[in-house]
Design a protein around this motif. Structure first.
Motif, PDB file in Angstrom:
ATOM      1  N   LEU A   1     -17.766  14.669  -8.746  1.00 42.81           N
ATOM      2  CA  LEU A   1     -18.652  13.963  -9.663  1.00 42.81           C
ATOM      3  C   LEU A   1     -18.434  14.551 -11.047  1.00 42.81           C
ATOM      4  O   LEU A   1     -18.717  15.720 -11.288  1.00 42.81           O
ATOM      5  CB  LEU A   1     -20.113  14.120  -9.242  1.00 42.81           C
TER       6      LEU A   1
ATOM      7  N   VAL B   1     -27.854   4.298 -14.596  1.00 46.69           N
ATOM      8  CA  VAL B   1     -27.446   4.333 -13.187  1.00 46.69           C
ATOM      9  C   VAL B   1     -28.705   4.188 -12.340  1.00 46.69           C
ATOM     10  O   VAL B   1     -29.601   5.039 -12.389  1.00 46.69           O
ATOM     11  CB  VAL B   1     -26.715   5.641 -12.852  1.00 46.69           C
TER      12      VAL B   1
ATOM     13  N   LEU C   1     -19.137   9.644 -14.264  1.00 47.27           N
ATOM     14  CA  LEU C   1     -20.541   9.395 -14.589  1.00 47.27           C
ATOM     15  C   LEU C   1     -20.804   9.753 -16.050  1.00 47.27           C
ATOM     16  O   LEU C   1     -20.073  10.555 -16.631  1.00 47.27           O
ATOM     17  CB  LEU C   1     -21.445  10.210 -13.659  1.00 47.27           C
TER      18      LEU C   1
ATOM     19  N   GLU D   1     -27.036  12.097 -14.605  1.00 43.34           N
ATOM     20  CA  GLU D   1     -26.550  11.132 -13.604  1.00 43.34           C
ATOM     21  C   GLU D   1     -25.738  11.828 -12.511  1.00 43.34           C
ATOM     22  O   GLU D   1     -25.776  11.418 -11.348  1.00 43.34           O
ATOM     23  CB  GLU D   1     -25.705  10.061 -14.285  1.00 43.34           C
TER      24      GLU D   1
ATOM     25  N   ARG E   1     -26.315   3.801  -6.786  1.00 43.41           N
ATOM     26  CA  ARG E   1     -25.988   4.961  -5.938  1.00 43.41           C
ATOM     27  C   ARG E   1     -25.731   4.522  -4.499  1.00 43.41           C
ATOM     28  O   ARG E   1     -24.861   5.079  -3.815  1.00 43.41           O
ATOM     29  CB  ARG E   1     -27.130   5.987  -6.016  1.00 43.41           C
TER      30      ARG E   1
ATOM     31  N   CYS F   1     -22.330   3.113  -4.352  1.00 41.25           N
ATOM     32  CA  CYS F   1     -21.349   4.205  -4.399  1.00 41.25           C
ATOM     33  C   CYS F   1     -21.106   4.781  -3.006  1.00 41.25           C
ATOM     34  O   CYS F   1     -19.961   4.980  -2.594  1.00 41.25           O
ATOM     35  CB  CYS F   1     -21.855   5.297  -5.347  1.00 41.25           C
TER      36      CYS F   1
END
Length: 370
Positions: free
Chosen positions: A354, A263, A302, A307, A268, A271
């Protein structure tokens, strides 16, 4: 000498109490259940598709030693089927002790709490859990949620299944060494000294025919696979799939390296961009329907805890967005942090979860739209 005698008396007190409770239950189950309220059916979501299969499930359990149940995620099989068994046996004044395995400790704890909440029971009385060194059970407990390893260790020590009337192995598609060994132990004990115990295997995604064949019973000169019950999928909403290249103004979409997948910072950023887009979609939908703003939960999968923490730190910067960030991972030791995912977010905030694949099948969380 008197002190030593007193010490020996104290040593056996708990075991004596437990034996007395078992004897009491066998003599009159009503005394054990006296303080618990038993409605005709569990106080759950009436749209649960498993409720329509209740009679068929119970009759098949009654007539079969082993049954396999396949149902979609969120259909209610993990919370409702153990309650069906409990209610049916209480109504008939029969001995009942159900244990349900889960692949993860957080699932066992949260499901036990949810069942207690549905029925208005105090955790650790009729319903409890056992995970690692943590447990909430009592001599009155008749429905226990536990990790696979806990049940495996218990059966290896006892060398029989007779402490339970029903053993439910949930999420059997999540195959690991403990589950495979547990299946082997249960099959062996079922064929020798524990034939009267009922075994229920449950799964959401796997081809269950191999499990049905594994627990085949001999009828005359042929092997008959265990019966399989299919719970149909019942949805009150439409599912749509969107792809990255369908979102306008996304910019450069990062590629994932096959050799070293990871990642990246750009991922990010993408995202956060997607969550911003979801905020705009919800605002526009609410304006069209003349409804007050509703910000439904977003679930982000994830690979692992590293992560998760990296993305958590990145998204925490956007405080003006009113994003309520929560983490779901089996390594989280703080019970409050583990279970805050099931509580409502503050007014006006969007819950963002998450998580690893623990949220894929072990746990059903409320209000997840994206």
């Amino acid at each position: 000498m008197e002190n030593k005698k007193e010490s020996r008396k104290l040593d056996v007190t708990f075991q004596d109490v437990e034996d007395d409770m078992q004897k009491l239950f066998r003599e009159d189950p009503a005394k054990v259940y006296g303080e618990c309220n038993f409605p005709n059916s569990p106080q759950s979501n009436n749209d649960s598709s498993v409720l329509a299969m209740k009679d068929k499930i119970l009759s098949t359990i009654e007539t079969s030693s082993v049954i396999v149940i396949r149902g979609p995620t969120g259909c209610g099989k993990t919370t409702q089927i153990p309650q069906f068994i409990l209610d049916a046996n209480i109504k008939k004044r029969l001995d009942c002790n159900v244990i349900v395995t889960q692949p993860r400790r957080i699932a066992a704890i949260s499901i036990a709490k949810r069942v207690c909440h549905e029925r208005g029971w105090r955790l650790g009385t009729l319903v409890g859990y056992k995970v690692d060194m943590q447990q909430e059970v009592s001599p009155e407990t008749r429905l226990t949620y536990c990790t696979t390893e806990i049940l495996l260790q218990h059966l290896i020590r006892q060398k029989h299944l007779l402490d339970y009337t029903h053993i439910i192995l949930d999420e059997i598609h999540e195959r690991d060494q403990n589950l495979d060994f547990l299946l082997l132990v249960i099959k062996r004990l079922l064929q020798t000294n524990s034939k009267q115990v009922k075994i229920i295997l449950m799964s959401a995604t796997i081809d269950v025919t191999k499990f049905a064949r594994y627990f085949s019973t001999k009828v005359e000169n042929t092997l008959r696979p265990a019966p399989v019950i299919e719970i149909s999928e019942k949805r009150n909403f439409q599912i749509r799939t969107y792809y990255l290249d369908e979102i306008n103004d996304m910019g450069n979409i990062p590629k994932v390296s096959v050799v070293k997948p990871k990642v990246t910072q750009r991922m990010r950023e993408i995202c956060s961009f997607i969550i911003n887009s979801l905020d705009e979609i919800d605002v526009n939908d609410n304006e069209e329907d003349s409804m007050p703003p509703q910000r439904h939960a977003v679930l982000i999968f994830l690979p692992g805890i590293y992560e998760i923490e990296e993305l958590y730190n990145y998204l925490s910067v956007f405080r003006e967005k009113l994003w309520d960030l929560t983490i779901l991972h089996s390594l989280i030791s703080d019970a409050d942090k583990q279970h805050c995912v099931f509580r409502k977010p503050p007014q006006g905030y969007r819950r963002i979860i998450l998580s690893t694949n623990i949220a894929e099948s072990s746990i059903t969380m409320p209000d997840v739209k994206y």
